[in-house]
Design a protein around this motif. Structure first.
Motif, short mmCIF file in Angstrom:
data_model
loop_
_atom_site.label_atom_id
_atom_site.label_comp_id
_atom_site.label_asym_id
_atom_site.label_seq_id
_atom_site.Cartn_x
_atom_site.Cartn_y
_atom_site.Cartn_z
N SER A 1 0.84 -1.19 0.00
CA SER A 1 0.00 0.00 0.00
C SER A 1 0.88 1.25 0.00
O SER A 1 2.05 1.19 0.39
N ILE A 2 0.29 2.35 -0.43
CA ILE A 2 1.01 3.62 -0.48
C ILE A 2 1.53 3.96 0.91
O ILE A 2 2.65 4.45 1.09
N LEU A 3 0.72 3.61 1.92
CA LEU A 3 1.10 3.89 3.30
C LEU A 3 2.36 3.12 3.71
O LEU A 3 3.23 3.66 4.38
N LEU B 1 5.26 5.02 2.23
CA LEU B 1 5.54 6.28 2.92
C LEU B 1 6.14 6.04 4.29
O LEU B 1 7.06 6.75 4.72
N LYS B 2 5.61 5.03 5.00
CA LYS B 2 6.11 4.75 6.35
C LYS B 2 7.59 4.31 6.30
O LYS B 2 8.35 4.61 7.21
N PHE C 1 9.82 5.38 4.22
CA PHE C 1 10.62 6.60 4.09
C PHE C 1 10.62 7.40 5.38
O PHE C 1 11.64 7.96 5.78
N GLU C 2 9.46 7.43 6.04
CA GLU C 2 9.39 8.17 7.30
C GLU C 2 10.34 7.56 8.34
O GLU C 2 10.94 8.26 9.14
N TYR D 1 1.73 6.74 -8.03
CA TYR D 1 1.08 7.74 -7.17
C TYR D 1 2.01 8.16 -6.03
O TYR D 1 2.17 9.34 -5.74
N LEU E 1 3.70 11.79 -4.70
CA LEU E 1 3.64 12.32 -3.34
C LEU E 1 5.04 12.65 -2.83
O LEU E 1 5.27 13.70 -2.23
N LEU E 2 6.00 11.74 -3.11
CA LEU E 2 7.37 11.96 -2.64
C LEU E 2 7.97 13.19 -3.32
O LEU E 2 8.67 13.99 -2.68
N GLU F 1 6.27 15.75 -4.45
CA GLU F 1 5.59 16.93 -3.90
C GLU F 1 6.15 17.30 -2.53
O GLU F 1 6.16 18.46 -2.15
N THR F 2 6.56 16.29 -1.77
CA THR F 2 7.09 16.55 -0.43
C THR F 2 8.54 17.02 -0.48
O THR F 2 9.09 17.47 0.52
N GLY F 3 9.18 16.85 -1.63
CA GLY F 3 10.56 17.29 -1.77
C GLY F 3 11.57 16.19 -1.46
O GLY F 3 12.77 16.45 -1.38
N LEU F 4 11.09 14.95 -1.28
CA LEU F 4 12.02 13.84 -1.01
C LEU F 4 12.59 13.29 -2.31
O LEU F 4 13.67 12.69 -2.32
N LEU G 1 15.38 13.05 5.71
CA LEU G 1 14.66 13.06 6.99
C LEU G 1 15.52 12.50 8.12
O LEU G 1 15.14 12.58 9.28
#
Ligand code: SF4
Ligand code: SF4
Lengths: 222, 153
Positions: free
Chosen positions: B65-67, B70-71, B73-74, B105, B109-110, B112-115, B152
């Motif tokens: 999943s997209i989540l 993202l997690k 990378f976080e 997708y 998002l990445l 757009e966030t600048g990552l 990050l």
């Protein structure tokens, strides 16, 4: 349902710039069905915001929550105990939800995370399109159930115009000419005679042109 | 001051520098049927690839999943790649196609966030293709070395 779409991340980040503690508030109503502001979208947006802020070395504290609806007092009032601790609420509901937050909590900054687009349908998984414009005086009985207010680019009541080409709208060849659809449908229903009638000038006073609208049902009040 | 280093000292410094050199952490989200089998085979064939990859095995990339992305990378991943079956041979018919769309997708998002969207990639690696797995790890490692660590961290 009301169909919405998340705003661009940079727009959201600049909206909340300088704020340190925010509630990201999803809605389990329309915006969950159209995947703009569901519990899951709240998690995704929160992760993105945390990353964006950490990258700028300006960490932010986020609380994630999703209400059954943001357009009913019994749900929006569930926030009353905790809302004071936030610098702002970033709502992922449609504009109705953001308005209601602002109405109910005069001291809280209410921010929109989505752009509310239209009343529409899910054509298929991942594709939504407009069907109704909430004009306040429905005439679908005269047009074979297809709405010229929402679906004719010019909102014509006695269409089509001269720009209808092979069933497509001159504004954009991806858009079906709704007057062609109305004609085809009435023909299929053997009701073409309905088109002989010239539709009268519409009363836009019952639409948003007449100011904010309200419905009161005394029988339902308690 | 201005003292010349002895040969062993120079060697130690060089060694330390090498250890200190940026070693990316790459999370590979790969399906059990194809890409994981290829990775396993790369191991049993003793193929060499950079020690930068941490594997998370999925029943199918359709579950990614997209989540999850993202997690990762976080939590500090320098890069993520999703590895599914080759197009047309997904065991669940279209799981890899779904993953492709989600990766696209998440890339947006990445960005757009600048990552940087380039920190994420989709690969299609058949079960019998260990070399392709090695290539994917090598390619992502080189790419991320050029981009530098996850900002990050
Ligand atoms: S707040 Fe908006 S999105 Fe949520 S249920 Fe009400 S109308 Fe639908
Ligand atoms: S006529 Fe008015 S109420 Fe009826 S579908 Fe069209 S916009 Fe909506």
């Amino acid at each position: 349902m009301i169909v919405a779409e998340r705003k661009p991340i940079q727009e959201i980040l600049s909206m909340i710039s300088g704020l340190r503690k925010i509630l990201i508030l999803g809605c389990k109503g329309c915006v969950t069905v159209c995947s703009a502001g569901s519990e899951r979208e709240v998690m995704i947006l929160a992760t993105i915001i945390r990353m964006g802020r950490k990258k700028k070395d300006e960490p932010i504290e986020l609380v994630e929550r999703t209400l059954v609806r943001q357009c009913d007092p019994e749900f929006i009032d569930q926030l009353s105990d905790s809302i004071g601790q936030f610098d702002a609420v970033l709502s992922m509901a449609c504009g109705v939800g953001v308005n209601f937050l602002a109405d109910r909590y005069p001291k809280t900054i209410a921010l929109p995370a989505v752009n509310t687009k239209f009343y529409g349908v899910a054509e298929e998984q991942g594709v939504w399109s407009e069907r109704c414009a909430g004009c306040g005086d429905c005439i679908l009985n005269l047009t074979g159930g297809l709405c010229p207010v929402a679906r004719c680019s010019k909102g014509l009541f006695n269409g089509p115009c001269g720009g209808s080409v092979n069933g497509k709208c001159e504004i954009n060849p991806d858009i079906n000419c709704v007057w062609q659809l109305i004609y085809d449908r009435l023909k299929g229903l053997n009701q073409l005679d309905k088109l002989d009638e010239i539709l009268p000038v519409k009363d836009w006073g019952v639409s948003s042109h007449g100011g904010p609208r309200k419905i009161v049902r005394e029988d339902l009040k308690i | 001051m201005g003292q010349q280093m002895t040969q062993p000292e120079t060697r130690v410094i060089k060694g330390v520098n090498k250890i200190m050199e940026f070693q990316p952490k790459i999370e590979a989200m790969i399906c059990t049927y194809c890409t994981y089998t290829a990775a396993d085979m790369a191991g049993s064939q003793r193929l060499q690839y950079p020690p930068t990859v941490r594997i998370v095995k999925y029943p199918c990339t359709g579950r990614v999943s997209i989540l999850h992305i993202l997690k990762a990378f976080e939590a500090g991943a320098d890069a993520v790649f999703v590895g599914g079956c080759e197009i047309g041979s997904c065991h669940f018919v279209e799981g890899n196609l779904r993953a492709t769309e989600r990766v696209a997708y998440a890339k947006k998002l990445l960005a757009e966030t600048g990552l940087g969207g380039d920190r994420l990639e989709m690969f299609y690696i058949g079960a019998s293709d260990p070399h392709k797995f090695v290539e994917a790890v090598t390619q992502m490692t080189e790419r991320v070395k050029r981009m530098g660590p996850n900002p990050l961290k």
